[in-house]
Scaffold this active site. Structure first.
Site, PDB file in Angstrom:
ATOM      1  N   CYS A  89       0.833  -1.210  -0.149  1.00  0.00           N
ATOM      2  CA  CYS A  89       0.013   0.152   0.025  1.00  0.00           C
ATOM      3  C   CYS A  89       0.620   1.453   0.076  1.00  0.00           C
ATOM      4  CB  CYS A  89      -0.857  -0.028   1.194  1.00  0.00           C
ATOM      5  SG  CYS A  89      -2.084  -1.248   1.432  1.00  0.00           S
ATOM      6  N   HIS A 107      -6.147   1.570   5.802  1.00  0.00           N
ATOM      7  CA  HIS A 107      -6.430   0.549   4.868  1.00  0.00           C
ATOM      8  C   HIS A 107      -7.187  -0.727   5.332  1.00  0.00           C
ATOM      9  CE1 HIS A 107      -7.092  -1.923   1.424  1.00  0.00           C
ATOM     10  NE2 HIS A 107      -6.035  -2.561   1.629  1.00  0.00           N
ATOM     11  N   GLU A 130     -27.929  10.468  10.476  1.00  0.00           N
ATOM     12  CA  GLU A 130     -27.133  11.401  11.319  1.00  0.00           C
ATOM     13  C   GLU A 130     -25.572  11.198  11.261  1.00  0.00           C
ATOM     14  OE1 GLU A 130     -26.683  13.938  14.640  1.00  0.00           O
ATOM     15  OE2 GLU A 130     -28.413  13.560  13.080  1.00  0.00           O
TER      16      GLU A 130
END
Length: 244
Positions: A89, A107, A130
């Site tokens: 990543c 992640h 909400e």
């Protein structure tokens, strides 16, 4: 203690090296980062160093000694554990740091994200809930000059991109979402998971938790026949009738 080890040893529980390990354990128990999946990176605001979780480490067993540390200016590793390799990543984390001015990126392989990626097309949408108010709008209050969040009546939109064989191959689509969705704080990867970022690790964590809650809610609404972005008062028009 070596100069590399000084970077990861601190009695402060909020030090990036300690916080990454704490959060990875929590994410493991949330079923977000199991089987070594997922990752996290935090930028130390005091040093401008990036702290990165490694590849192939069980998240619930991670220790500070497992972490990589990178200089934000030179992008050179200041610390590299011998037993591990950098997370796949890493290029995506760096893109978030450089293009979105992120202070942290999370992640996960959240099942809610994966299921939503199968239900929705190019973007996840939910409205009039909400919890949406926990997500940044990308706008700034003209009076206070502080970042504003979405309102109850807004529609949260999160882009969904296609998965690739290797995570670094997602980089082009990630850059495209930065242009197409300049205010987003997340991107869903179909059949894979989600990336969430924020100006600080506290904010990124809040955004990630709120989005996962909203994705879980959207799945349940979908199962009931209710479009997650339907208007207020229109829910009963879409409800699936229970079998007698």
């Amino acid at each position: 203690m070596s100069s590399q080890d000084v970077l990861i040893h601190s009695d402060d529980p909020c030090h990036p090296a300690n916080l990454i390990c704490t959060l990875c354990k929590q994410f493991f128990h949330n079923n977000w980062c199991t089987g070594t999946g997922g990752g996290i990176s935090i930028k130390d605001p005091n040093t401008n160093y990036y702290y990165l979780a490694p590849s192939g480490v069980q998240k619930e067993k991670m220790t500070p000694e497992d972490l990589f540390v990178m200089d934000a200016q030179t992008l050179e590793y200041l610390r590299s554990p011998k037993l591990y390799k950098p997370s796949a990543c890493t290029p995506l984390f760096l893109a978030c740091y450089q293009k979105k001015d992120a202070g942290a990126i999370i992640h996960t392989h959240s099942q809610n994200a994966v299921i939503c990626s199968l239900v929705f097309g190019d973007e996840f949408r939910i409205a009039n809930i909400e919890q949406i108010k926990a997500i940044p709008s990308g706008k700034v209050d003209p009076v206070t000059k502080k970042p504003m969040t979405l309102s109850f009546f807004d529609t949260l939109k999160i882009p969904i991109i296609e998965n690739m064989a290797h995570e670094d191959e997602l980089i082009d689509d990630l850059h495209k979402t930065f242009k197409d969705y300049p205010d987003t704080c997340a991107v869903i990867v179909r059949r894979h998971g989600i990336f969430v970022w924020g100006p600080t690790i506290d904010k990124a964590k809040i955004f990630n938790e709120a989005i996962d809650y909203l994705m879980e809610l959207a799945i349940k609404m979908y199962q009931m026949g209710i479009p997650p972005d339907c208007g207020i008062g229109e829910e009963k028009k879409h409800l699936k009738m229970a079998s007698p």
